[in-house]
Design an enzyme around this catalytic site. Structure first.
Site, PDB file in Angstrom:
ATOM      1  N   VAL A  13       0.824  -1.203   0.000  1.00 15.93           N
ATOM      2  CA  VAL A  13       0.000   0.000   0.000  1.00 15.93           C
ATOM      3  C   VAL A  13       0.860   1.255   0.000  1.00 15.93           C
ATOM      4  O   VAL A  13       0.609   2.205  -0.744  1.00 15.93           O
ATOM      5  CB  VAL A  13      -0.930  -0.040   1.233  1.00 15.93           C
ATOM      6  CG1 VAL A  13      -1.638   1.283   1.414  1.00 15.93           C
ATOM      7  CG2 VAL A  13      -1.933  -1.167   1.078  1.00 15.93           C
ATOM      8  N   THR A  88      -0.155  -4.030   9.293  1.00 13.76           N
ATOM      9  CA  THR A  88      -1.030  -4.332  10.440  1.00 13.76           C
ATOM     10  C   THR A  88      -1.345  -5.815  10.404  1.00 13.76           C
ATOM     11  O   THR A  88      -2.480  -6.207  10.136  1.00 13.76           O
ATOM     12  CB  THR A  88      -2.336  -3.511  10.381  1.00 13.76           C
ATOM     13  OG1 THR A  88      -2.948  -3.717   9.092  1.00 13.76           O
ATOM     14  CG2 THR A  88      -2.095  -2.049  10.580  1.00 13.76           C
ATOM     15  N   THR A 123      -5.131  -0.913   6.974  1.00 11.96           N
ATOM     16  CA  THR A 123      -6.412  -1.398   7.481  1.00 11.96           C
ATOM     17  C   THR A 123      -6.315  -1.543   8.989  1.00 11.96           C
ATOM     18  O   THR A 123      -5.532  -2.355   9.487  1.00 11.96           O
ATOM     19  CB  THR A 123      -6.747  -2.754   6.846  1.00 11.96           C
ATOM     20  OG1 THR A 123      -6.746  -2.590   5.439  1.00 11.96           O
ATOM     21  CG2 THR A 123      -8.107  -3.254   7.313  1.00 11.96           C
ATOM     22  N   PHE A 159      -8.261   0.267  -1.116  1.00 16.88           N
ATOM     23  CA  PHE A 159      -8.964  -0.916  -1.633  1.00 16.88           C
ATOM     24  C   PHE A 159      -8.203  -1.596  -2.766  1.00 16.88           C
ATOM     25  O   PHE A 159      -8.803  -2.227  -3.635  1.00 16.88           O
ATOM     26  CB  PHE A 159     -10.365  -0.516  -2.105  1.00 16.88           C
ATOM     27  CG  PHE A 159     -11.229   0.061  -1.007  1.00 16.88           C
ATOM     28  CD1 PHE A 159     -11.976  -0.766  -0.183  1.00 16.88           C
ATOM     29  CD2 PHE A 159     -11.270   1.432  -0.783  1.00 16.88           C
ATOM     30  CE1 PHE A 159     -12.764  -0.246   0.834  1.00 16.88           C
ATOM     31  CE2 PHE A 159     -12.051   1.966   0.234  1.00 16.88           C
ATOM     32  CZ  PHE A 159     -12.804   1.135   1.054  1.00 16.88           C
ATOM     33  N   GLU A 162      -4.063  -6.807  -5.328  1.00 21.02           N
ATOM     34  CA  GLU A 162      -2.749  -7.198  -5.812  1.00 21.02           C
ATOM     35  C   GLU A 162      -2.828  -7.517  -7.289  1.00 21.02           C
ATOM     36  O   GLU A 162      -3.765  -8.172  -7.734  1.00 21.02           O
ATOM     37  CB  GLU A 162      -2.239  -8.424  -5.053  1.00 21.02           C
ATOM     38  CG  GLU A 162      -1.704  -8.056  -3.700  1.00 21.02           C
ATOM     39  CD  GLU A 162      -1.101  -9.257  -2.980  1.00 21.02           C
ATOM     40  OE1 GLU A 162      -0.507 -10.125  -3.642  1.00 21.02           O
ATOM     41  OE2 GLU A 162      -1.242  -9.289  -1.752  1.00 21.02           O
ATOM     42  N   HIS A 261     -17.080 -16.064  -8.776  1.00 23.16           N
ATOM     43  CA  HIS A 261     -16.387 -17.191  -9.409  1.00 23.16           C
ATOM     44  C   HIS A 261     -16.078 -18.248  -8.360  1.00 23.16           C
ATOM     45  O   HIS A 261     -15.378 -17.969  -7.400  1.00 23.16           O
ATOM     46  CB  HIS A 261     -15.095 -16.727 -10.074  1.00 23.16           C
ATOM     47  CG  HIS A 261     -15.314 -15.660 -11.087  1.00 23.16           C
ATOM     48  ND1 HIS A 261     -15.804 -15.935 -12.344  1.00 23.16           N
ATOM     49  CD2 HIS A 261     -15.168 -14.320 -11.024  1.00 23.16           C
ATOM     50  CE1 HIS A 261     -15.928 -14.804 -13.010  1.00 23.16           C
ATOM     51  NE2 HIS A 261     -15.559 -13.801 -12.237  1.00 23.16           N
ATOM     52  N   CYS A 270      -5.496 -10.150   2.638  1.00 21.97           N
ATOM     53  CA  CYS A 270      -6.544  -9.287   3.207  1.00 21.97           C
ATOM     54  C   CYS A 270      -7.798 -10.018   3.679  1.00 21.97           C
ATOM     55  O   CYS A 270      -8.177  -9.889   4.840  1.00 21.97           O
ATOM     56  CB  CYS A 270      -6.922  -8.205   2.217  1.00 21.97           C
ATOM     57  SG  CYS A 270      -5.667  -6.934   2.069  1.00 21.97           S
ATOM     58  N   LYS A 333      -3.972 -16.292  -6.080  1.00 19.50           N
ATOM     59  CA  LYS A 333      -4.745 -16.000  -7.290  1.00 19.50           C
ATOM     60  C   LYS A 333      -3.725 -15.795  -8.408  1.00 19.50           C
ATOM     61  O   LYS A 333      -2.518 -15.745  -8.125  1.00 19.50           O
ATOM     62  CB  LYS A 333      -5.611 -14.751  -7.099  1.00 19.50           C
ATOM     63  CG  LYS A 333      -4.806 -13.470  -6.880  1.00 19.50           C
ATOM     64  CD  LYS A 333      -5.729 -12.255  -6.817  1.00 19.50           C
ATOM     65  CE  LYS A 333      -4.914 -10.965  -6.804  1.00 19.50           C
ATOM     66  NZ  LYS A 333      -5.750  -9.776  -6.706  1.00 19.50           N
TER      67      LYS A 333
END
Ligand code: UDX
Ligand code: UDX
Length: 443
Positions: A13, A88, A123, A159, A162, A261, A270, A333
Site C-alpha cells: 500500500v 497491520t 487497514t 482498496f 494485488e 467465481h 486481506c 490467485k
C-alpha cells in the site's frame, strides 16, 4: 495546491500510494525502516511486482517529486500530511497487531513542528484513528479540536487489489475519507484533486464509519465468494451448472456479476485477516458477527473439499497413498507470486497427509512455496515436468497458461488420468475427449 507528504511504510500500500500521490503533483518522501528497500527504490527498482509500477516509480523519481529515505524524523518534519502505511498483521488471537502504527504515531508526536494531518491508509480496526488522535494529544500536549487544531486525523482506507494495484489507485470506484476537522478536509481535497477532476466519488464521513467501510467491504466480498462456493457444491450435487447460475444472478443489478467465481476458497493478505479481525472486533463490542464467523469456517472447509473430491475420484479413503499428485498453481490467485493464505497450502498439506508424493508448478510463486515446504515436495519450472508420472492433477490457481494446457501432451506425460480443476479453467468436454476423468467445481 500540491502538498508535502510523508508516507511511512513502503509495503504494498505504501509504495503504490507514494508513487500515485507524487504522480498527482504532490511532493512525497516515503520512509521505510529497511535501508536496503530505501536504496533499491531510490534507484527506481520496485520491491514488489505490480503492473506499471516501475514506469511510474522512475517517472516520479526523475521529476524530483518523489524520494525514499530511512530518516523518518526529517520526512515528518518536512510534511504537511503524514500517511501511515505500515503493516497491520494479524496477531495470535486474530486481532490486528498495531505495534507498527503505535511506533509511527510516536515518531509523528516527536516531530510535530506545526499543523499536520495524519492519514491512516493501513487497514485498522474501528476505533484506531480515534486512539491515534488521543495518543497524539497525550504525547504532545496539543489539541486536535476547535477551529485551529494543532493536528488532525483522517481515515483513508485503501482498496487496492494485488496485481491491479496501480490501476486501482488511479481509478478507484470511490475514495473513503473519515475526518472531523474542516481543515483536514481542505488538505485532503488538495491531495486528491487529480481524482476529483475525473469525478471519482468521495465519501466524507466519520472516522469510525470509514474504518468499518473497509472491513464491511472485504467481509462482504469474502461472503459473496463463500456463498457461490457453497452454491457450486449444491449445483454439482443436483446436476446444475454454477457458471450459468452465477452469470444469471449477476444480471440482476442488485447483485452484480463480480466476485461470483467458484474456486477452492479465498486466500491472500486481506480477506482471511480482515474477516477474522472483524469477528474479533465484534467480540470486543459484544456483537456476534455470526455470519462472518461462518464464512471463515466455510472457507477453511472449502480448501479441503477439493482434495476430498479428488480422493473420491481416485477410489476413496487411502486411494492417494503412494500415488503422485501434481498441483498446478500455488499463488492465492493468478498474476501474483503471493502465497499468503493460499488455498494451495492447505491442498498440498492435505495431499501429503494422504500419503501422496506431490509435484508442483507455478509461474511465479515457486520460490515462496519452497520456503514453506522445503524438500517435502518436488518443484518444477515447467508444467509438463510437474505432470511427469503423475496419477492425478489438481489445478489450484487460474493462470492463463493453464487455460490453454496442451491436454494431449499432459495425458502423455501423466501416468493416471484424474483431473480436479478447482478453478474451472479447462473445458470439461474437451478434457474428457482426451481420456481424462475430469471434475471441475459446480458443473
Ligand atoms: C498494510 C497492512 O498490513 C494491511 O492491513 C493494509 O490493508 C494495507 O497496508 P502492506 O502495505 O502490504 O499492508 O504492509 P507490509 O507489506 O507489511 O509493509 C509495511 C512496510 O512498512 C514494510 O516495508 C516495513 O519495513 C515498513 N515499516 C514498518 C516501516 O517503515 N516502519 C515501521 O515502523 C514499520
Ligand atoms: C482484496 C480486495 O479485493 C481489495 O479491495 C483489498 O484492498 C485487498 O483484498 P486481493 O487480496 O489482492 O484484494 O485479491 P482479490 O482479487 O480480491 O482475491 C481475493 C481472493 O478471493 C483470491 O484468493 C481469489 O482467488 C478469490 N476469489 C476472488 C474467488 O475465489 N472468486 C472470486 O470471484 C473472486
Amino acid at each position: 495546491m500540491a502538498k508535502n507528504i510523508a508516507v511511512i511504510g513502503t509495503g504494498y500500500v505504501g509504495l503504490v500510494s507514494s508513487v500515485g500521490l507524487s504522480d498527482f503533483g504532490n511532493y512525497v518522501t516515503a520512509v521505510d525502516v529497511n535501508p536496503e528497500i530505501v536504496e533499491k527504490l531510490n534507484r527506481g527498482i520496485p520491491t514488489i511486482y505490480e503492473l506499471g509500477l516501475e514506469d511510474y516509480l522512475r517517472r516520479n523519481l526523475e521529476s524530483g517529486r518523489l524520494e525514499f529515505t530511512a530518516d523518518i524524523d526529517r520526512a515528518i518534519r518536512n510534511a504537511e500530511i503524514v500517511f501511515l502505511a505500515v503493516g497491520t498483521p494479524q496477531s495470535e488471537n486474530g486481532e490486528a497487531d498495531l505495534s507498527q502504527v503505535e511506533q509511527a504515531v510516536g515518531s509523528v508526536a516527536k516531530n510535530l513542528n506545526g499543523f499536520k494531518v495524519v492519514v491512516c491508509k493501513s487497514t485498522v480496526p474501528v476505533g484506531t484513528n480515534r486512539w491515534v488522535k488521543g495518543r497524539l494529544s497525550e504525547l504532545t500536549g496539543e489539541s486536535a479540536e476547535g477551529p485551529d487544531p494543532a493536528f488532525a486525523v483522517v481515515s483513508n482506507p485503501e482498496f487496492l487489489r494485488e496485481g491491479k494495484a496501480v490501476q486501482d489507485f488511479f481509478h478507484p470506484d470511490r475514495l473513503v475519507l473519515g475526518y472531523e476537522a474542516p481543515k483536514a478536509r481542505e488538505y485532503m481535497e488538495d491531495v486528491y484533486r487529480a481524482l476529483n477532476l475525473i469525478h471519482v466519488p468521495m465519501v466524507w464521513c466519520g472516522l469510525e464509519t470509514a474504518e468499518l467501510i473497509k472491513y464491511a467491504s472485504n467481509a462482504f466480498l469474502a461472503t459473496k465468494i463463500t456463498f457461490i462456493n457453497q452454491m457450486a457444491t449444491l449445483a454439482e450435487a443436483a446436476g446444475a451448472d454454477i457458471h450459468v447460475i452465477a452469470h444469471s444472478m449477476g444480471m440482476d443489478g442488485r447483485i452484480s456479476p463480480k466476485f461470483l467465481h467458484p474456486g477452492p476458497g479465498f486466500g491472500g493478505s486481506c480477506f482471511p485477516k480482515d474477516t477474522r479481525a472483524l469477528v474479533s472486533t465484534g467480540d470486543s463490542y459484544g456483537v456476534d458477527m455470526s455470519l462472518v464467523r461462518e464464512v471463515i469456517s466455510a472457507n477453511e472447509h472449502m480448501k479441503g473439499l477439493v482434495v476430498n473430491r479428488l480422493l473420491k475420484m481416485a477410489g476413496g479413503a487411502g486411494a492417494l497413498k503412494g500415488k503422485v499428485a501434481a498441483v498446478l498453481g500455488l499463488a492465492f490467485k493468478a498474476e501474483t507470486d503471493d502465497i499468503r493464505e493460499s488455498p494451495a497450502i492447505t491442498i498440498v498439506q492435505r495431499l501429503l497427509d494422504e500419503g501422496a508424493e506431490v509435484q508442483v508448478h507455478d509461474p511465479e510463486a515457486l520460490d515462496n512455496f519452497k520456503k514453506l515446504f522445503g524438500d517435502e515436495i518436488r518443484y518444477f519450472e515447467h508444467e509438463f515436468d510437474a505432470l511427469k508420472g503423475a496419477d492425478a492433477l489438481l489445478i489450484a490457481t487460474e493462470w492463463n497458461e493453464y487455460r490453454n494446457l496442451d491436454l494431449e501432451r499432459a495425458k502423455a506425460e501423466m501416468r493416471g488420468n484424474l483431473i480436479m480443476d478447482a478453478r474451472n479453467v479447462l473445458e470439461p468436454e474437451k478434457a474428457r475427449s482426451f481420456g481424462f476423468a475430469y471434475k471441475g467445481v459446480g458443473r
